[in-house]
Design a protein around this motif. Structure first.
Motif, PDB file in Angstrom:
ATOM      1  N   SER A  31      61.808  27.371  62.421  1.00  0.00           N
ATOM      2  CA  SER A  31      61.341  26.726  61.194  1.00  0.00           C
ATOM      3  C   SER A  31      61.291  25.216  61.348  1.00  0.00           C
ATOM      4  O   SER A  31      60.408  24.556  60.799  1.00  0.00           O
ATOM      5  N   VAL A  32      62.245  24.655  62.096  1.00  0.00           N
ATOM      6  CA  VAL A  32      62.229  23.206  62.351  1.00  0.00           C
ATOM      7  C   VAL A  32      60.973  22.830  63.135  1.00  0.00           C
ATOM      8  O   VAL A  32      60.284  21.851  62.806  1.00  0.00           O
ATOM      9  N   ILE A  33      60.655  23.606  64.165  1.00  0.00           N
ATOM     10  CA  ILE A  33      59.469  23.304  64.976  1.00  0.00           C
ATOM     11  C   ILE A  33      58.195  23.539  64.173  1.00  0.00           C
ATOM     12  O   ILE A  33      57.270  22.723  64.174  1.00  0.00           O
ATOM     13  N   PHE A  34      58.163  24.650  63.430  1.00  0.00           N
ATOM     14  CA  PHE A  34      56.978  24.975  62.638  1.00  0.00           C
ATOM     15  C   PHE A  34      56.780  23.960  61.517  1.00  0.00           C
ATOM     16  O   PHE A  34      55.657  23.739  61.067  1.00  0.00           O
ATOM     17  N   ALA A  35      57.889  23.336  61.065  1.00  0.00           N
ATOM     18  CA  ALA A  35      57.803  22.339  60.004  1.00  0.00           C
ATOM     19  C   ALA A  35      56.945  21.159  60.427  1.00  0.00           C
ATOM     20  O   ALA A  35      56.320  20.505  59.585  1.00  0.00           O
ATOM     21  N   VAL A  56      65.671  30.634  53.307  1.00  0.00           N
ATOM     22  CA  VAL A  56      66.281  29.291  53.260  1.00  0.00           C
ATOM     23  C   VAL A  56      65.775  28.399  54.397  1.00  0.00           C
ATOM     24  O   VAL A  56      65.671  27.179  54.230  1.00  0.00           O
ATOM     25  N   THR A  57      65.470  28.994  55.554  1.00  0.00           N
ATOM     26  CA  THR A  57      64.957  28.152  56.642  1.00  0.00           C
ATOM     27  C   THR A  57      63.555  27.641  56.338  1.00  0.00           C
ATOM     28  O   THR A  57      63.166  26.573  56.828  1.00  0.00           O
ATOM     29  N   ALA A  58      62.806  28.373  55.522  1.00  0.00           N
ATOM     30  CA  ALA A  58      61.445  27.944  55.193  1.00  0.00           C
ATOM     31  C   ALA A  58      61.426  26.653  54.385  1.00  0.00           C
ATOM     32  O   ALA A  58      60.420  25.937  54.401  1.00  0.00           O
ATOM     33  N   VAL A  59      62.520  26.338  53.697  1.00  0.00           N
ATOM     34  CA  VAL A  59      62.529  25.117  52.880  1.00  0.00           C
ATOM     35  C   VAL A  59      62.495  23.862  53.755  1.00  0.00           C
ATOM     36  O   VAL A  59      62.183  22.769  53.275  1.00  0.00           O
ATOM     37  N   ILE A  60      62.809  24.006  55.046  1.00  0.00           N
ATOM     38  CA  ILE A  60      62.784  22.851  55.946  1.00  0.00           C
ATOM     39  C   ILE A  60      61.353  22.346  56.133  1.00  0.00           C
ATOM     40  O   ILE A  60      61.125  21.149  56.340  1.00  0.00           O
ATOM     41  N   GLY A  61      60.377  23.260  56.034  1.00  0.00           N
ATOM     42  CA  GLY A  61      58.991  22.929  56.310  1.00  0.00           C
ATOM     43  C   GLY A  61      58.475  21.677  55.628  1.00  0.00           C
ATOM     44  O   GLY A  61      57.933  20.790  56.291  1.00  0.00           O
ATOM     45  N   PRO A  62      58.611  21.544  54.304  1.00  0.00           N
ATOM     46  CA  PRO A  62      58.060  20.358  53.631  1.00  0.00           C
ATOM     47  C   PRO A  62      58.979  19.130  53.674  1.00  0.00           C
ATOM     48  O   PRO A  62      58.632  18.102  53.105  1.00  0.00           O
ATOM     49  N   GLY A  93      65.758  16.600  57.090  1.00  0.00           N
ATOM     50  CA  GLY A  93      65.351  17.946  57.485  1.00  0.00           C
ATOM     51  C   GLY A  93      66.240  18.514  58.571  1.00  0.00           C
ATOM     52  O   GLY A  93      66.646  19.687  58.524  1.00  0.00           O
ATOM     53  N   LEU A  94      66.575  17.687  59.563  1.00  0.00           N
ATOM     54  CA  LEU A  94      67.475  18.133  60.628  1.00  0.00           C
ATOM     55  C   LEU A  94      68.883  18.388  60.082  1.00  0.00           C
ATOM     56  O   LEU A  94      69.573  19.310  60.543  1.00  0.00           O
ATOM     57  N   LEU A  95      69.311  17.574  59.106  1.00  0.00           N
ATOM     58  CA  LEU A  95      70.616  17.790  58.477  1.00  0.00           C
ATOM     59  C   LEU A  95      70.658  19.128  57.750  1.00  0.00           C
ATOM     60  O   LEU A  95      71.658  19.862  57.827  1.00  0.00           O
ATOM     61  N   MET A  96      69.578  19.465  57.062  1.00  0.00           N
ATOM     62  CA  MET A  96      69.501  20.770  56.386  1.00  0.00           C
ATOM     63  C   MET A  96      69.561  21.900  57.410  1.00  0.00           C
ATOM     64  O   MET A  96      70.226  22.920  57.189  1.00  0.00           O
ATOM     65  N   ALA A  97      68.885  21.723  58.533  1.00  0.00           N
ATOM     66  CA  ALA A  97      68.904  22.747  59.575  1.00  0.00           C
ATOM     67  C   ALA A  97      70.306  22.924  60.146  1.00  0.00           C
ATOM     68  O   ALA A  97      70.764  24.063  60.365  1.00  0.00           O
ATOM     69  N   LEU A  98      71.034  21.833  60.378  1.00  0.00           N
ATOM     70  CA  LEU A  98      72.407  21.924  60.873  1.00  0.00           C
ATOM     71  C   LEU A  98      73.304  22.638  59.869  1.00  0.00           C
ATOM     72  O   LEU A  98      74.175  23.438  60.262  1.00  0.00           O
ATOM     73  N   ALA A  99      73.118  22.348  58.579  1.00  0.00           N
ATOM     74  CA  ALA A  99      73.910  23.032  57.546  1.00  0.00           C
ATOM     75  C   ALA A  99      73.642  24.537  57.579  1.00  0.00           C
ATOM     76  O   ALA A  99      74.573  25.349  57.481  1.00  0.00           O
ATOM     77  N   GLN A 100      72.376  24.914  57.728  1.00  0.00           N
ATOM     78  CA  GLN A 100      72.030  26.339  57.779  1.00  0.00           C
ATOM     79  C   GLN A 100      72.584  27.005  59.034  1.00  0.00           C
ATOM     80  O   GLN A 100      73.086  28.143  58.974  1.00  0.00           O
ATOM     81  N   MET A 101      72.529  26.332  60.166  1.00  0.00           N
ATOM     82  CA  MET A 101      73.065  26.897  61.400  1.00  0.00           C
ATOM     83  C   MET A 101      74.580  27.027  61.320  1.00  0.00           C
ATOM     84  O   MET A 101      75.163  27.978  61.865  1.00  0.00           O
ATOM     85  N   GLY A 102      75.237  26.076  60.635  1.00  0.00           N
ATOM     86  CA  GLY A 102      76.686  26.185  60.449  1.00  0.00           C
ATOM     87  C   GLY A 102      77.069  27.410  59.639  1.00  0.00           C
ATOM     88  O   GLY A 102      78.006  28.142  60.004  1.00  0.00           O
ATOM     89  N   ILE A 103      76.352  27.651  58.537  1.00  0.00           N
ATOM     90  CA  ILE A 103      76.623  28.837  57.717  1.00  0.00           C
ATOM     91  C   ILE A 103      76.297  30.102  58.489  1.00  0.00           C
ATOM     92  O   ILE A 103      77.042  31.095  58.444  1.00  0.00           O
ATOM     93  N   ASN A 104      75.194  30.100  59.240  1.00  0.00           N
ATOM     94  CA  ASN A 104      74.830  31.282  60.022  1.00  0.00           C
ATOM     95  C   ASN A 104      75.888  31.588  61.076  1.00  0.00           C
ATOM     96  O   ASN A 104      76.242  32.757  61.295  1.00  0.00           O
ATOM     97  N   SER A 105      76.411  30.557  61.735  1.00  0.00           N
ATOM     98  CA  SER A 105      77.455  30.767  62.741  1.00  0.00           C
ATOM     99  C   SER A 105      78.715  31.339  62.102  1.00  0.00           C
ATOM    100  O   SER A 105      79.344  32.266  62.646  1.00  0.00           O
ATOM    101  N   TRP A 106      79.070  30.790  60.926  1.00  0.00           N
ATOM    102  CA  TRP A 106      80.250  31.302  60.209  1.00  0.00           C
ATOM    103  C   TRP A 106      80.062  32.764  59.807  1.00  0.00           C
ATOM    104  O   TRP A 106      80.970  33.586  59.987  1.00  0.00           O
ATOM    105  N   MET A 107      78.886  33.088  59.293  1.00  0.00           N
ATOM    106  CA  MET A 107      78.600  34.470  58.894  1.00  0.00           C
ATOM    107  C   MET A 107      78.569  35.399  60.103  1.00  0.00           C
ATOM    108  O   MET A 107      79.019  36.559  60.030  1.00  0.00           O
TER     109      MET A 107
END
Length: 431
Positions: free
Chosen positions: A103-107, A145-151, A181-195
């Motif tokens: 999603s980061v790359i596609f953004a 949630v990853t799609a929100v990074i796009g805009p 945008g990168l900060l949002m991606a890091l937050a999402q990856m942190g939650i994904n790793s925890w889950m």
């Protein structure tokens, strides 16, 4: 007696409740106001035509939509997914990380959260749920949630609309969205790793490192698109609107000529779908232009500014109020409507308090993107629930931890303006 402005509000709410598209409802409500105020009702058409014809920047909207449609029709998404799997697929929760990185790359290509989710969402969900690795509801929630990074990461259609109503540089807005945008991606990856550790999600099969050159070479033309666009904009070669045209032409070239995965029929389908999406957004913009005439005539922005000034808020208190208002509205309204109707009322107060318009714009866009994954209106939730064939509430439940993390990132972006302004200032921004 009811005032013309009151009648306009009643008409707007009534027509919206009856199911009329919000853009048409805004135009009809404006006509009601003009008639009640004894003004020429053709003023509504005049405002729409003047606003659309005088806004060169709006040409970027259909062009970015078209470029996203071409990338989805071609094989770009599949190649990017394989490249992302090579980068982060080897870690626990790796397929979730692949979802985020893709999603980061596609953004850097689409500028639209809906295009991101609708285009690659089904592929990502199927990839994550294959063999029962992840639950379908979790895969759908993560895809939403990853799609929100796009805009947030440039290019960005919402930022184009914000630039229209706030008279702000699109180029600096685009650049200001990179770090958030990168900060949002890091937050999402942190939650994904925890889950992933909490639910013991499996580690996907590692892609051999010897495949790295081949997969990188295959994905390189797609990866170069954001480099070309941003390099052209900030190098002074092209404007953001011209960059949108380059994005569409480049997307067609690499999909049809380089990868040879885009047929004439698929190209035509992308044209048709882009035209439909553009018409829907165009009608919304037209309604907002007409309604903004009423808002200006009634001096609503100055009235709101006077009320807020009476509260003697600092800029930080004002930003807190704006965040709370937008997060609530995001649960109830479509993002473009908020940008075109609500934000013009708040911009004068933000300027009066000395808030930087680029910083304010990025904060606004992040708020609106979070609204896409908050019920009951969260459009991305509906899209991903349908793609995964899961109950909406199950997707909402798995989305909540990510929403909390994104809201925390939002407040960090709000109160540390340098996260937004650092890159623009490196390229000469004086705000």
């Amino acid at each position: 007696m009811l005032t013309p402005f009151s009648l306009m509000l009643i008409a707007l709410l009534g027509l919206s409740v009856l199911g009329l598209p919000i853009g048409v409802a805004m135009i009809c409500a404006t006509i009601v106001y003009l008639g009640a105020a004894g003004q020429d009702m053709s003023t509504a058409a005049e405002q729409v035509l003047n606003g659309l014809n005088g806004s060169y920047v709006l040409l970027a909207v259909p062009l970015f939509i078209f470029s996203a449609g071409l990338m989805n029709a071609g094989s770009l998404t599949d190649r990017l997914l394989r490249f992302c799997d090579l980068l982060v697929g080897r870690f626990r929760g790796g397929l979730g990380h692949v979802n985020v990185v893709q999603s980061v790359i596609f953004a850097g290509m689409s500028g639209s959260a809906i295009a991101d989710a609708a285009g690659s969402g089904k592929v990502q969900i199927d990839m994550m749920t294959k063999g029962g690795a992840y639950t379908p509801s979790y895969a759908a929630a993560l895809t939403a949630v990853t799609a929100v990074i796009g805009p947030i990461i440039p290019p960005s259609i919402p930022m184009v609309l914000y630039a229209l109503v706030a008279d702000t540089s699109i180029g600096y807005l685009f650049l200001g969205g990179v770090i958030p945008g990168l900060l949002m991606a890091l937050a999402q990856m942190g939650i994904n790793s925890w889950m992933a550790h909490r639910h013991d999600f499996p580690i996907s099969e590692k892609v051999p490192l010897r495949e790295f050159p081949r997969l990188t070479l295959e994905a390189l033309p797609a990866l170069l698109m954001p480099v070309i666009l941003l390099g052209g904009i900030y190098g002074g070669v092209m404007t953001p609107t011209e960059a949108a045209a380059v994005a569409a032409a480049y997307a067609w070239f690499i999909a049809a000529v380089f990868y040879r995965s885009l047929t004439l029929r698929q190209t035509w389908s992308a044209v048709v779908e882009s035209a439909r999406s553009t018409a829907a957004i165009g009608m919304l913009i037209a309604g907002a232009l007409a309604l903004n005439y009423v808002i200006t005539s009634e001096n609503v922005p100055n009235t709101v500014r006077g009320i807020l000034a009476g509260w003697e808020m600092s800029r930080w208190q004002f930003l807190l109020v704006v965040n709370l208002i937008l997060l609530v509205l995001g649960c109830l309204m479509e993002g473009s409507t908020i940008l075109l109707v609500v934000i013009p009322v708040l911009v004068p107060t933000a300027k009066a308090l000395g808030i930087d318009m680029v910083h304010f714009g990025v904060v606004v866009v992040v708020n609106i993107m979070i609204g896409l994954v908050t019920p009951p209106y969260g459009l991305l939730l509906f899209i991903c629930a349908k793609l995964s064939d899961q109950p909406l509430m199950a997707v909402v439940r798995d989305t909540l931890p990510f929403v909390v993390a994104m809201v925390a990132a939002l407040f960090l972006i709000t109160y540390v303006p340098e996260l937004v302004l650092f890159l623009p200032r490196q390229l000469g921004y004086q705000g």
